[in-house]
Motif scaffolding. Structure first.
Motif, PDB file in Angstrom:
ATOM      1  N   ASN A  30     -16.013 -31.427 -30.296  1.00 25.72           N
ATOM      2  CA  ASN A  30     -16.728 -29.975 -30.279  1.00 25.72           C
ATOM      3  C   ASN A  30     -17.505 -29.494 -31.150  1.00 25.72           C
ATOM      4  N   GLY A  31     -17.465 -30.627 -32.345  1.00 26.01           N
ATOM      5  CA  GLY A  31     -18.893 -30.458 -33.245  1.00 26.01           C
ATOM      6  C   GLY A  31     -17.917 -29.188 -34.513  1.00 26.01           C
ATOM      7  N   GLY A  32     -16.936 -29.107 -34.683  1.00 28.85           N
ATOM      8  CA  GLY A  32     -15.740 -28.128 -35.754  1.00 28.85           C
ATOM      9  C   GLY A  32     -15.519 -26.857 -35.205  1.00 28.85           C
ATOM     10  N   LYS A  33     -16.005 -26.381 -33.498  1.00 30.57           N
ATOM     11  CA  LYS A  33     -15.890 -24.932 -33.516  1.00 30.57           C
ATOM     12  C   LYS A  33     -14.558 -24.622 -33.235  1.00 30.57           C
ATOM     13  N   PHE A  34     -13.873 -25.174 -32.846  1.00 27.94           N
ATOM     14  CA  PHE A  34     -12.689 -24.703 -33.090  1.00 27.94           C
ATOM     15  C   PHE A  34     -11.531 -24.318 -34.611  1.00 27.94           C
ATOM     16  N   VAL A  35     -12.430 -25.503 -35.988  1.00 29.18           N
ATOM     17  CA  VAL A  35     -12.112 -25.219 -37.288  1.00 29.18           C
ATOM     18  C   VAL A  35     -13.151 -24.070 -37.514  1.00 29.18           C
ATOM     19  N   GLU A  36     -14.407 -23.670 -36.895  1.00 28.54           N
ATOM     20  CA  GLU A  36     -14.835 -22.944 -37.981  1.00 28.54           C
ATOM     21  C   GLU A  36     -14.296 -21.332 -36.661  1.00 28.54           C
ATOM     22  N   LEU A  37     -13.511 -21.390 -36.085  1.00 27.36           N
ATOM     23  CA  LEU A  37     -12.965 -19.800 -35.395  1.00 27.36           C
ATOM     24  C   LEU A  37     -11.613 -19.860 -35.794  1.00 27.36           C
TER      25      LEU A  37
ATOM     26  N   SER B 291      -7.421 -34.687 -54.166  1.00 31.05           N
ATOM     27  CA  SER B 291      -6.997 -36.025 -54.684  1.00 31.05           C
ATOM     28  C   SER B 291      -7.721 -36.156 -52.421  1.00 31.05           C
ATOM     29  N   LEU B 292      -6.821 -35.012 -51.517  1.00 31.62           N
ATOM     30  CA  LEU B 292      -7.395 -35.866 -50.719  1.00 31.62           C
ATOM     31  C   LEU B 292      -8.274 -35.513 -50.084  1.00 31.62           C
ATOM     32  N   ALA B 293      -9.666 -34.371 -50.471  1.00 27.70           N
ATOM     33  CA  ALA B 293     -10.566 -34.791 -49.775  1.00 27.70           C
ATOM     34  C   ALA B 293     -11.646 -35.633 -50.819  1.00 27.70           C
ATOM     35  N   GLU B 294     -11.515 -36.166 -51.822  1.00 32.92           N
ATOM     36  CA  GLU B 294     -11.879 -37.234 -51.939  1.00 32.92           C
ATOM     37  C   GLU B 294     -11.648 -38.733 -51.482  1.00 32.92           C
ATOM     38  N   SER B 295     -10.320 -39.399 -51.132  1.00 29.18           N
ATOM     39  CA  SER B 295      -9.757 -40.293 -50.374  1.00 29.18           C
ATOM     40  C   SER B 295     -10.640 -40.228 -49.062  1.00 29.18           C
ATOM     41  N   ILE B 296     -10.517 -38.955 -47.953  1.00 26.18           N
ATOM     42  CA  ILE B 296     -11.653 -38.565 -47.126  1.00 26.18           C
ATOM     43  C   ILE B 296     -13.526 -39.565 -47.118  1.00 26.18           C
ATOM     44  N   LYS B 297     -13.401 -38.932 -48.213  1.00 23.55           N
ATOM     45  CA  LYS B 297     -14.850 -38.613 -48.785  1.00 23.55           C
ATOM     46  C   LYS B 297     -15.668 -40.898 -48.942  1.00 23.55           C
ATOM     47  N   SER B 298     -14.198 -41.499 -48.729  1.00 26.64           N
ATOM     48  CA  SER B 298     -14.394 -42.749 -49.981  1.00 26.64           C
ATOM     49  C   SER B 298     -15.014 -43.204 -48.323  1.00 26.64           C
ATOM     50  N   GLY B 299     -14.927 -43.423 -47.169  1.00 31.14           N
ATOM     51  CA  GLY B 299     -15.418 -43.988 -45.845  1.00 31.14           C
ATOM     52  C   GLY B 299     -14.557 -44.345 -45.325  1.00 31.14           C
ATOM     53  N   SER B 300     -14.484 -45.273 -44.702  1.00 32.16           N
ATOM     54  CA  SER B 300     -13.532 -46.564 -43.774  1.00 32.16           C
ATOM     55  C   SER B 300     -13.823 -48.041 -44.716  1.00 32.16           C
ATOM     56  N   SER B 301     -15.304 -47.945 -44.905  1.00 32.39           N
ATOM     57  CA  SER B 301     -15.006 -49.145 -45.492  1.00 32.39           C
ATOM     58  C   SER B 301     -14.497 -50.324 -45.711  1.00 32.39           C
TER      59      SER B 301
ATOM     60  N   SER C  96     -14.564 -27.295 -45.000  1.00 31.22           N
ATOM     61  CA  SER C  96     -15.217 -26.736 -44.296  1.00 31.22           C
ATOM     62  C   SER C  96     -15.806 -28.043 -44.866  1.00 31.22           C
ATOM     63  N   ASP C  97     -16.117 -28.447 -46.091  1.00 32.87           N
ATOM     64  CA  ASP C  97     -17.213 -29.424 -46.548  1.00 32.87           C
ATOM     65  C   ASP C  97     -16.724 -30.658 -46.371  1.00 32.87           C
ATOM     66  N   VAL C  98     -15.470 -30.817 -45.966  1.00 37.04           N
ATOM     67  CA  VAL C  98     -15.294 -32.259 -45.355  1.00 37.04           C
ATOM     68  C   VAL C  98     -15.186 -32.448 -44.338  1.00 37.04           C
ATOM     69  N   THR C  99     -14.923 -31.572 -43.412  1.00 36.30           N
ATOM     70  CA  THR C  99     -15.247 -31.653 -42.210  1.00 36.30           C
ATOM     71  C   THR C  99     -16.993 -32.069 -42.231  1.00 36.30           C
ATOM     72  N   GLU C 100     -17.308 -31.501 -42.399  1.00 34.38           N
ATOM     73  CA  GLU C 100     -18.726 -31.788 -42.520  1.00 34.38           C
ATOM     74  C   GLU C 100     -19.388 -32.683 -42.741  1.00 34.38           C
ATOM     75  N   TYR C 101     -18.405 -32.936 -43.681  1.00 39.91           N
ATOM     76  CA  TYR C 101     -19.013 -35.208 -44.460  1.00 39.91           C
ATOM     77  C   TYR C 101     -18.549 -36.123 -42.933  1.00 39.91           C
ATOM     78  N   VAL C 102     -16.777 -35.908 -42.376  1.00 40.26           N
ATOM     79  CA  VAL C 102     -16.758 -36.017 -41.022  1.00 40.26           C
ATOM     80  C   VAL C 102     -17.612 -36.478 -40.042  1.00 40.26           C
ATOM     81  N   LEU C 103     -18.053 -35.155 -39.634  1.00 44.78           N
ATOM     82  CA  LEU C 103     -19.085 -34.610 -38.389  1.00 44.78           C
ATOM     83  C   LEU C 103     -20.462 -35.751 -39.218  1.00 44.78           C
ATOM     84  N   GLU C 104     -20.500 -36.033 -39.963  1.00 47.29           N
ATOM     85  CA  GLU C 104     -21.995 -36.023 -40.168  1.00 47.29           C
ATOM     86  C   GLU C 104     -21.660 -38.209 -40.121  1.00 47.29           C
TER      87      GLU C 104
END
Length: 596
Positions: free
Chosen positions: A460-467, A576-586, A500-508
């Protein structure tokens, strides 16, 4: 093991002072006529007595004896049946039930506190009424009036018990591939045939009848999850007078031998043409089941909290009594050969971590329960819609984060005991074993993380998180100019900006990488959980600051000190959790299958 003492003061703090439940209930048409402050207090106090004096003494003996299976008959441990009879005499099975059919109609905010006390005292025992309550929710929401009249009164009274039969040997998370069949009998009922596994309370000797809710497929059902229907199949058929009749061909083939919750019967159930009745519409069984899933998954999260609370109480008592070494700041117990271990920073680290996570868990589970109450009772369409969105978003967090942190806390409590925590005598090892299942059943925590990241965020494009972030932003804005709250408000704002920053990163990222959701999901849920705890901790700190003056008990002072520990020592984990998420899936997907 320390005697269990229900944390009534903390529960009342949350209900009365932080969330002002009395005012909320008055605003909800379905709640205002069933509960008031005096009734709520009486229920909590009586539940505390039942938990500490009736259920807790059976916890260790129940674990040691376990349930026994003999040619299809399951016997619960000594004392369980007598305790169950006392429990149902108090009406506890119908606490949250529909008053039209004999339930008490109490809101979930109150029910969650009672559930915690029962589960802290004895998780195995608590599972039996928990499954009954879940079955009642589905029946009340989706069954015909005739089925409700026939089954709900006896289920609410506890004279009959309930079970949920979902999982099959080849079908766990993927329910779309279940094989259990339901053939029409021509009289409005169905013949149900198939095998279900891991069925909690599928067979036992506590109640005179067991009402099974069974997922099965009709002959013309569509493929996959769209072809699942829900059926009600009793252990004993019900007579025209409403009593127990002849045996239905549904039998317990065996019980599982488990790591923990040994006094809870986990059954293999064989349906051999058992007579059942459709609940809800054909092929809409999953929707019927999900009516109760939000309640059940919050209940499992509360199990994590409950085990952690019991472990904490044991560890604190032990740490105050056990003497080893001397304090770094000088001798404390001058009349003893050594100081109690509670003087040592590492022991304080463990106890404070447990305390901060437990109190955060209790506040967050109450917060989620608030939205369950609004979604159930409100007559305001906008408020109801908002509450339903919040429940959808927060339920997987409540289930997974509370049970993950619950295991962490029971392990920390065990560690406080050192070698004594590893042996049977002190009870800490049982808590570790019992709570471990909470991360697995009612949807594994990995599945909860996928549900959060995939369905509740990405789809849903992060709408629930925005709420949710909007509600937190309102709190921040309302308290931005209060200097005494800045040590909580500023890091709260920062962690939600990080979320919010991490949510946007994953959505992109998900648009280019199909593995992005799966790779980020577990760390994302953890980050979300720590952020959500910061929100409720800031709410608690606000009240504590306002009421600290003149408080001679030290309750509010302790609350503030624990809040500071949470914000300064635990919340930084989100970096550290945010950094782990941003490392991606590769890197996660880099090895070829043959390289494992």
């Amino acid at each position: 093991m320390a005697d269990y003492s229900a944390p009534l003061r903390d529960m009342q703090f949350l209900l009365k002072e932080v969330f002002e439940a009395d005012k909320l209930w008055l605003s909800l048409p379905g709640a205002r006529d069933t509960v008031d402050p005096d009734t709520a207090d009486a229920i909590l106090e009586e539940a505390a007595k039942i938990a500490s004096s009736l259920l807790a003494p059976l916890n260790r003996s129940g674990d040691e004896e376990g349930c026994q299976w003999n040619e299809g008959v399951v016997t619960t441990p000594k004392g369980f049946k007598e305790a169950y009879n006392t429990f149902i005499e108090g009406g506890w099975c119908g606490l949250g039930g529909n008053p039209d059919f004999g339930g008490m109609g109490m809101p979930k905010m109150l029910g969650a506190q009672v559930e915690e006390m029962v589960q802290s005292a004895n998780i195995s025992f608590g599972l039996y009424p928990m499954l009954t309550a879940g079955a009642c929710l589905a029946i009340d929401a989706h069954a015909s009036e005739e089925l409700k009249q026939t089954y709900l009164p006896n289920l609410y009274s506890g004279v009959w018990a309930g079970s949920m039969c979902l999982t099959e040997p080849h079908s766990g998370t993927d329910l779309g591939i279940i094989r259990t069949k339901a053939e029409p009998n021509g009289d409005g009922s169905y013949a149900i045939t198939g095998t279900k596994i891991f069925i909690t309370g599928g067979e036992h000797d506590l109640s005179e009848n067991i009402i099974h809710l069974v997922l099965a497929k009709l002959p013309d059902a569509p493929a996959g999850s769209r072809g699942i229907s829900l059926f009600l199949a009793p252990k004993f058929k019900v007579t025209e007078e409403g009593g127990v009749g002849e045996r239905n061909p549904v039998f317990c083939g065996s019980i599982e031998h488990k790591m923990g919750i040994k006094a809870s019967a986990t059954c293999v159930m064989n349906f051999d043409g058992a007579q059942g009745w459709l609940v809800g519409e054909p092929n809409k069984g999953l929707a019927c089941m999900f009516t109760m899933m939000n309640y059940e998954r919050l209940g499992v999260g509360v199990q994590g909290l409950a085990a952690a609370e019991r472990s904490y109480q044991n560890a604190v008592e032990y740490a105050k009594d056990r003497i080893q070494g001397r304090s770094a700041t000088g001798v404390v117990a001058k009349d003893k050969a050594a100081d109690p271990i509670i003087v040592h920073p590492d022991v304080r680290r463990m106890l404070m971590t447990m305390r901060a996570l437990i109190e955060g868990s209790r506040a967050f589970s109450t917060y989620v329960a608030k939205y369950l109450d609004i979604s159930k009772y409100s007559d305001d369409a906008t408020a109801k819609q908002h509450a339903e969105a919040m429940v959808a978003l927060l339920t997987p967090v409540a289930k997974a984060f509370l049970t993950d942190r619950g295991l962490d806390s029971t392990v920390l409590g065990q560690q406080v005991f050192g070698g004594h925590g590893y042996i049977r005598e002190w009870g800490q090892e049982q808590l570790v074993r019992d709570v471990r299942i909470a991360q697995i059943y009612e949807g594994t925590n990995g599945i909860q993380a996928l549900d959060l990241m995939g369905r509740k965020v990405a789809m849903n494009g992060g709408k629930f998180v925005e709420l949710y972030a909007g509600e937190v932003a309102d709190f921040i804005e309302a308290n931005r100019d209060r200097s005494e709250l800045q040590e909580f408000v500023e890091p709260l704002a920062a962690v939600f900006e990080r979320l919010s920053d991490v949510t946007e990163y994953v959505l992109e990222t998900v648009e280019q990488d199909p593995n992005a959701v799966g790779a980020a999901s577990v760390e994302y849920l953890d980050l979300f959980g720590y952020a959500a705890f910061a929100h409720v901790w800031a709410m608690m700190a606000k009240v504590a600051i306002e009421k600290q003056a003149g408080d001679s008990s030290g309750f509010y002072d302790a609350k503030l000190k624990t809040a500071r520990f949470y914000f300064r020592r635990l919340l930084p984990r989100t970096v550290s959790l945010a950094e782990s998420i941003k490392s991606g899936s590769s890197d996660m997907m880099a090895l070829d299958v043959e390289q494992f």
